[in-house]
Design a protein around this motif. Structure first.
Motif, PDB file in Angstrom:
ATOM      1  N   ASP A   2       1.001  -1.047   0.101  1.00 41.65           N
ATOM      2  CA  ASP A   2      -0.383   0.175  -0.032  1.00 41.65           C
ATOM      3  C   ASP A   2       0.948   1.504   0.339  1.00 41.65           C
ATOM      4  OD1 ASP A   2      -2.555   2.038   0.261  1.00 41.65           O
ATOM      5  OD2 ASP A   2      -2.056   1.308   2.004  1.00 41.65           O
ATOM      6  N   LEU A   3       0.213   1.900  -0.364  1.00 38.18           N
ATOM      7  CA  LEU A   3       1.165   3.792  -1.122  1.00 38.18           C
ATOM      8  C   LEU A   3       1.543   4.422   0.520  1.00 38.18           C
ATOM      9  CD1 LEU A   3       0.058   5.173  -4.022  1.00 38.18           C
ATOM     10  CD2 LEU A   3       2.420   4.525  -3.499  1.00 38.18           C
ATOM     11  N   LEU A  26      -0.045   4.941 -11.137  1.00 36.91           N
ATOM     12  CA  LEU A  26      -0.102   5.505  -9.216  1.00 36.91           C
ATOM     13  C   LEU A  26      -1.640   6.415  -9.127  1.00 36.91           C
ATOM     14  CD1 LEU A  26       3.535   6.628  -9.210  1.00 36.91           C
ATOM     15  CD2 LEU A  26       2.396   4.419  -7.534  1.00 36.91           C
ATOM     16  N   GLU A  29      -4.452   4.552  -7.302  1.00 34.06           N
ATOM     17  CA  GLU A  29      -4.311   4.292  -6.049  1.00 34.06           C
ATOM     18  C   GLU A  29      -4.569   5.513  -4.892  1.00 34.06           C
ATOM     19  OE1 GLU A  29      -0.605   1.411  -4.848  1.00 34.06           O
ATOM     20  OE2 GLU A  29      -0.262   1.653  -7.087  1.00 34.06           O
ATOM     21  N   ALA A 101      -1.522   9.061  -0.631  1.00 37.06           N
ATOM     22  CA  ALA A 101      -2.346   8.004   0.455  1.00 37.06           C
ATOM     23  C   ALA A 101      -2.507   8.606   1.852  1.00 37.06           C
ATOM     24  CB  ALA A 101      -1.296   7.581  -0.484  1.00 37.06           C
TER      25      ALA A 101
END
Length: 115
Positions: A2-3, A26, A29, A101
């Motif tokens: 997970d970022l 990206l 995400e 994120a």
């Protein structure tokens, strides 16, 4: 991975900005964010100006603790704009996506406080 759980790279001055393809890969995400003028951006609505100032200060503190700073602004007295961009490389870095994120996750934990 997970970022939001990836480590921030502190010295990115010698790295290249992400390519358009890497950015496109990206973006899914960080669904709360969009690409605007080459920056990773989001706008958050607050109840009023006082709440917007508090929210902006909270985001600034969060970013300072994480060691990667966004551009911040208040518009129309209640909207807070947050934009990630790595000035040291003249473009977006993976750090920008990591921070987007992390901020989204941090805000979800504080759900309802401002949004």
């Amino acid at each position: 991975m997970d970022l939001s759980s990836e480590a921030i790279v502190l010295d990115v001055a010698d790295t290249a900005p992400l390519t358009r393809r890497e950015i496109a890969d990206l973006l899914p995400e960080v669904p709360d964010w969009s690409l605007e003028d080459g920056r990773l951006a989001a706008r958050f609505a607050c109840k009023g100006f006082d709440e917007a100032v508090t929210f902006l200060n909270d985001v600034a503190g969060f970013a300072a603790r994480e060691n990667h700073l966004p551009d911040l602004g208040i518009h129309a007295a209640r909207y807070v704009d947050v934009a990630w961009y790595t000035y040291a490389i003249g473009g977006l870095s993976r750090n920008d996506f990591i921070m987007a994120a992390r901020l989204s996750e941090w805000l979800r934990c504080r759900q309802g406080a401002f949004l």
